[in-house]
Motif scaffolding. Structure first.
Motif, PDB file in Angstrom:
ATOM      1  N   PHE A  41       1.746 -21.864   2.932  1.00  0.00           N
ATOM      2  CA  PHE A  41       2.187 -21.818   1.548  1.00  0.00           C
ATOM      3  C   PHE A  41       3.693 -22.091   1.497  1.00  0.00           C
ATOM      4  O   PHE A  41       4.311 -22.378   2.510  1.00  0.00           O
ATOM      5  N   ASP A  42       4.283 -21.993   0.318  1.00  0.00           N
ATOM      6  CA  ASP A  42       5.701 -22.324   0.170  1.00  0.00           C
ATOM      7  C   ASP A  42       6.594 -21.443   1.033  1.00  0.00           C
ATOM      8  O   ASP A  42       7.616 -21.899   1.538  1.00  0.00           O
ATOM      9  N   ALA A  76      -3.107  -8.021  -9.977  1.00  0.00           N
ATOM     10  CA  ALA A  76      -3.919  -8.947  -9.197  1.00  0.00           C
ATOM     11  C   ALA A  76      -4.641  -9.916 -10.123  1.00  0.00           C
ATOM     12  O   ALA A  76      -5.028  -9.588 -11.233  1.00  0.00           O
ATOM     13  N   ILE A  77      -4.780 -11.134  -9.663  1.00  0.00           N
ATOM     14  CA  ILE A  77      -5.517 -12.148 -10.405  1.00  0.00           C
ATOM     15  C   ILE A  77      -6.914 -12.218  -9.818  1.00  0.00           C
ATOM     16  O   ILE A  77      -7.103 -12.497  -8.632  1.00  0.00           O
ATOM     17  N   ALA A  98      -5.265  -4.841  -0.913  1.00  0.00           N
ATOM     18  CA  ALA A  98      -3.811  -4.906  -0.809  1.00  0.00           C
ATOM     19  C   ALA A  98      -3.322  -6.254  -0.284  1.00  0.00           C
ATOM     20  O   ALA A  98      -4.054  -6.988   0.379  1.00  0.00           O
ATOM     21  N   ALA A  99      -2.045  -6.544  -0.559  1.00  0.00           N
ATOM     22  CA  ALA A  99      -1.428  -7.796  -0.123  1.00  0.00           C
ATOM     23  C   ALA A  99      -0.913  -7.682   1.305  1.00  0.00           C
ATOM     24  O   ALA A  99      -0.254  -6.705   1.658  1.00  0.00           O
ATOM     25  N   ALA A 110       2.584 -16.176  -8.106  1.00  0.00           N
ATOM     26  CA  ALA A 110       1.818 -14.922  -8.117  1.00  0.00           C
ATOM     27  C   ALA A 110       0.345 -15.153  -7.848  1.00  0.00           C
ATOM     28  O   ALA A 110      -0.320 -14.324  -7.234  1.00  0.00           O
ATOM     29  N   LYS A 111      -0.186 -16.277  -8.298  1.00  0.00           N
ATOM     30  CA  LYS A 111      -1.610 -16.546  -8.087  1.00  0.00           C
ATOM     31  C   LYS A 111      -1.925 -16.654  -6.601  1.00  0.00           C
ATOM     32  O   LYS A 111      -2.923 -16.119  -6.121  1.00  0.00           O
ATOM     33  N   GLU A 112      -1.062 -17.328  -5.836  1.00  0.00           N
ATOM     34  CA  GLU A 112      -1.283 -17.453  -4.395  1.00  0.00           C
ATOM     35  C   GLU A 112      -1.151 -16.099  -3.702  1.00  0.00           C
ATOM     36  O   GLU A 112      -1.936 -15.761  -2.826  1.00  0.00           O
TER      37      GLU A 112
END
Length: 253
Positions: A41-42, A76-77, A98-99, A110-112
């Motif tokens: 990811f970024d 959370a999405i 959890a992240a 935020a979606k990622e």
């Protein structure tokens, strides 16, 4: 000699070099156990277990010149995950979803960060305010202003075909002064009233729990730090405190 990080009094403000890409796995620890899928990811690199269907490692760089959002909670999405909704299953089992990569990372949307690729079942007391994982996520984004850029390696200790990790680890490494600290948190903690320093361990003991190597001569974190434990969350190690014995927390895994 150990360096007392909180006594330095100034930040080491080294910025990411032009050749230091977050997606260049030769620059980072990016263990690839069997049955993993590599995602970039970024601002973080992710290893995702196609056996357990959970993320098993997230690696990223934290910089002193970046302002991070220190909010402990994110909305959370929800995304459809087919017939077996793992987030729902986690909640039913008494876990949070959890992240793994810090929700405060600035470069990824935020979606990622809140997609299932970055989330996994964690005991609620670890994930929420007052919990050790929550504390570590805040701790790591507060440290670059004091010691400069950090490599952060985060992962889960799993059993095959079980979507609930046995434990979580976080390794922080400062490449300019070659110092590190590592934590290992069992995914069974009912309360976190103890000192965070109770969960300090060595990279070698994390590797023992995982069953595969994270640090080799080819990784950015030097092999000399593998069996060295930090004294505390404010006194990291530069490799002189060697101890190849793992404590009861690591051995229980």
């Amino acid at each position: 000699m150990l360096s007392y990080l909180f006594a330095i009094g100034m930040a080491v403000t080294g910025e990411m070099g032009a050749d230091e890409s977050i997606c260049d796995t030769t620059q980072l620890i990016a263990a690839q156990p069997k049955g993993t899928m590599h995602k970039c990811f970024d601002d973080y690199v992710l290893e995702y277990s196609t056996t357990n269907n959970i993320p098993v490692q997230a690696t990223y760089i934290l910089n002193a010149n970046v302002k991070y959002d220190n909010s402990p909670f994110k909305q959370a999405i929800s995304e459809g995950v087919g017939k077996f909704n793992r987030e729902e299953a986690a909640h039913v089992a008494g876990f949070d979803f959890a992240a793994l990569a810090n929700n405060s990372l600035a470069g990824t949307n935020a979606k990622e960060r809140n997609s299932e690729l970055n989330r996994l079942p964690m005991v609620a007391e670890l994930n929420r305010a007052g919990g050790m994982w929550n504390w570590l996520q805040t701790y790591e984004i507060s440290m670059p202003i004091m010691v400069g850029r950090l490599y952060s390696v985060n992962g889960a200790v799993t059993e095959e075909n079980d979507f609930k990790p046995r434990a979580f680890y976080k390794i922080l490494y400062q490449p300019d002064i070659h110092m590190a600290i590592a934590y290992l948190l069992p995914n069974t903690i009912a309360t976190n009233l103890e000192s965070p320093d109770k969960y300090i361990t060595s990279i070698g003991c994390i590797e023992k729990a995982l069953g595969y190597r994270l640090v080799t001569n080819d990784t950015v974190i030097p092999d000399s730090l593998k069996w060295s434990k930090a004294y505390s969350s404010s006194v990291w190690t530069d490799g002189v405190r060697l101890d190849k014995k793992c404590g009861h927390i690591e051995e229980a895994l």
